[in-house]
Design an enzyme around this catalytic site. Structure first.
Site, PDB file in Angstrom:
ATOM      1  N   HIS A  58     -15.218  -4.303 -47.655  1.00  0.00           N
ATOM      2  CA  HIS A  58     -14.395  -3.400 -46.839  1.00  0.00           C
ATOM      3  C   HIS A  58     -15.326  -2.558 -45.965  1.00  0.00           C
ATOM      4  CE1 HIS A  58     -11.126  -1.034 -45.477  1.00  0.00           C
ATOM      5  NE2 HIS A  58     -10.710  -0.453 -46.580  1.00  0.00           N
ATOM      6  N   ASP A 103     -17.164  -4.453 -37.839  1.00  0.00           N
ATOM      7  CA  ASP A 103     -18.425  -4.161 -38.554  1.00  0.00           C
ATOM      8  C   ASP A 103     -19.626  -4.827 -37.911  1.00  0.00           C
ATOM      9  OD1 ASP A 103     -16.277  -4.750 -41.246  1.00  0.00           O
ATOM     10  OD2 ASP A 103     -17.013  -2.774 -40.642  1.00  0.00           O
ATOM     11  N   HIS A 109     -11.653 -11.907 -40.322  1.00  0.00           N
ATOM     12  CA  HIS A 109     -10.858 -10.738 -40.721  1.00  0.00           C
ATOM     13  C   HIS A 109      -9.550 -11.241 -41.326  1.00  0.00           C
ATOM     14  CE1 HIS A 109      -8.660  -6.965 -40.441  1.00  0.00           C
ATOM     15  NE2 HIS A 109      -9.821  -6.373 -40.245  1.00  0.00           N
TER      16      HIS A 109
HETATM   17  C1  MLT Z   1     -10.400  -1.767 -41.487  1.00  0.00           C
HETATM   18  O1  MLT Z   1     -10.531  -1.272 -40.352  1.00  0.00           O
HETATM   19  O2  MLT Z   1      -9.893  -1.155 -42.460  1.00  0.00           O
HETATM   20  C2  MLT Z   1     -10.963  -3.134 -41.723  1.00  0.00           C
HETATM   21  O3  MLT Z   1     -10.920  -3.891 -40.527  1.00  0.00           O
HETATM   22  C3  MLT Z   1     -10.320  -3.869 -42.873  1.00  0.00           C
HETATM   23  C4  MLT Z   1      -8.860  -4.219 -42.735  1.00  0.00           C
HETATM   24  O4  MLT Z   1      -8.178  -3.812 -41.794  1.00  0.00           O
HETATM   25  O5  MLT Z   1      -8.386  -4.930 -43.654  1.00  0.00           O
END
Ligand code: MLT
Length: 436
Positions: free
Chosen positions: A269, A364, A308
């Site tokens: 995460h 990320d 993702h």
């Molecule tokens: C986020 O911004 O929390 C991450 O991209 C992870 C997600 O959205 O599952």
């Protein structure tokens, strides 16, 4: 839209046909429970490990279209907000549903700024950590500790109490994060300077040395603001789900935020940007990229920062961060890892393997490179994610508490264990128990 928003389901065990309504493209899982084989039958449940296809709530905060690479906060494209707004302006939008007027913005900034200080005892908690304690562990612990200073925070159904804790958390997260960073460097803590903007003050508490007044580089301050906007919310991600679930027991918002931050700390995460830097270090140079990509395609390892759960297209945040990187590097000097990252992206985006698996750069992939260029060590990257995401967590938490359909989160299970068994006293157990 088709007029008949229903599904007709035949239970082939009984030949009974059911019609269940659709709402926003979803059926209510509870509508399945009527499907029984007899009066003693519990009824049909839905089974969805990791919630791949389960809506846990109705939400009006953030909209994502993963196939088209669309991300909107309260209907506004994140690209527009990143270009036109400050982070606190976007925080107001996420929490209260509308962009603030000038007077609302002035009051909002004053209120948040008023809550940047932390109780002096919190510093004693910070001092108690090892010199090499992970900053995220320090942040999670001290956010939870805030609940012991504000006992009224447990009155989560009182809007005024909620608003005060929201201000405290948004105001204090940068202070706690900066103190954790300073602790890891063995430097004295820096008090907030309430004459500075939110991100300039964060930079002040991070990087002020002996000068009488910290003066932030405006390009870096703006880049941080943009990064904070892009990380502010992302609908029902893992940590938002934790915020809603823990908050549904009416725990106070400090321990609830600490729980969400704990979820964010996982390498799958919020910790992913730290793993991207490790991957780029492992690749070592642009020339090594083809061999590394080949290894990934053969099933050895993961391409961190790519792919993702929701986006099956380019993460719109990655595109904006990549642009912000160039502006940051004009100030900090170019991070050589950018060349490796750009080569990884160039090859991956043209390779059928990644295209077929819909693996595109996510938020990320570039954020860690910018943070490293700004002088942050990789163990601070998830802390940098937690600061802005606190706004999103609080918006999701507040929406959950205001939703008349919500109650304490308590999923069911599909039981796969033993049926009832006869107890065997210890002295009579002759067969080897299964290893724990
Ligand atoms: C986020 O911004 O929390 C991450 O991209 C992870 C997600 O959205 O599952």
């Amino acid at each position: 839209m088709e007029k008949d928003q229903t599904l007709t389901i035949q239970d082939n065990r009984t030949k009974v046909t059911y019609t269940v309504p659709l709402d926003h493209g979803a059926i209510r899982a509870m509508d399945l429970r009527q499907m029984k084989t007899g009066p003693d039958d519990f009824g049909v449940m839905s089974y969805d490990p990791a919630f791949l296809n389960t809506a846990s709530c109705r939400s009006a905060i953030t909209f994502i279209d993963g196939d088209r690479g669309i991300l909107r906060y309260r209907g506004y494209p994140v690209e527009v907000l990143a270009e036109k707004c400050s982070f606190l302006e976007v925080g107001y939008l996420l929490l209260w549903g509308e962009l603030p007027t000038p007077s609302q913005m002035r009051e909002w900034v004053d209120l948040v700024t008023h809550h940047t200080m932390i109780h002096e005892n919190i510093k004693k908690f910070m001092d108690g950590f090892h010199h090499d304690a992970h900053p995220m562990g320090m942040l999670i612990s001290t956010v939870a500790a805030l609940s012991t200073f504000y006992s009224e925070a447990r009155s989560v159904l009182d809007p005024e109490v909620r608003k005060l804790q929201i201000l405290r958390l948004i105001g204090k997260m940068p202070t706690l994060a900066a103190h954790a960073y300073r602790h890891s460097l063995g430097l004295p803590y820096v008090y907030p300077d309430n004459e500075l903007s939110y991100t300039e003050n964060f930079m002040n508490m991070l990087w002020k040395k002996t000068e009488p007044k910290y003066v932030a580089n405006t390009t870096l301050a703006r880049a941080l603001d943009v990064l904070f906007i892009l990380h502010a919310d992302h609908e029902q991600n893992c940590s938002a789900n934790v915020m809603r679930s823990v908050g549904s027991s009416q725990a106070d918002p400090f321990v609830t935020t600490a729980a969400a931050a704990a979820a964010l700390s996982g390498p799958l995460h919020g910790g992913a940007n730290e793993e991207v830097l490790r991957m780029l270090d492992e690749i070592g140079s642009k020339d090594n990229v083809p061999a590394y990509i080949k290894k990934i395609k053969e099933g050895h390892g993961r391409l961190m920062g790519f792919g993702h759960r929701v986006y099956k297209n380019y993460d719109p945040r990655a595109r904006i961060i990549k642009k912000a990187a160039e502006e940051v590097f004009e100030v900090t000097g170019r991070n050589p890892k950018l060349d490796i990252a750009l080569e990884v992206e160039r090859i991956a985006l043209s390779d059928d393997y990644f295209i077929k698996h819909k693996l595109y750069p996510n938020v990320d992939f570039y954020s860690g490179i910018i943070y490293q260029a700004m002088g942050f060590t990789p163990d601070m990257f998830t802390v940098m994610f937690a600061i802005p995401r606190t706004v999103g967590w609080l918006a999701q938490w507040q929406e959950m508490l205001q939703d008349p359909e919500q109650k304490i989160a308590r999923p069911r299970q599909c039981y796969t264990g033993y049926g009832a068994r006869e107890f065997v006293p210890l002295e009579q157990r002759v067969t080897q128990a299964k290893a724990a």
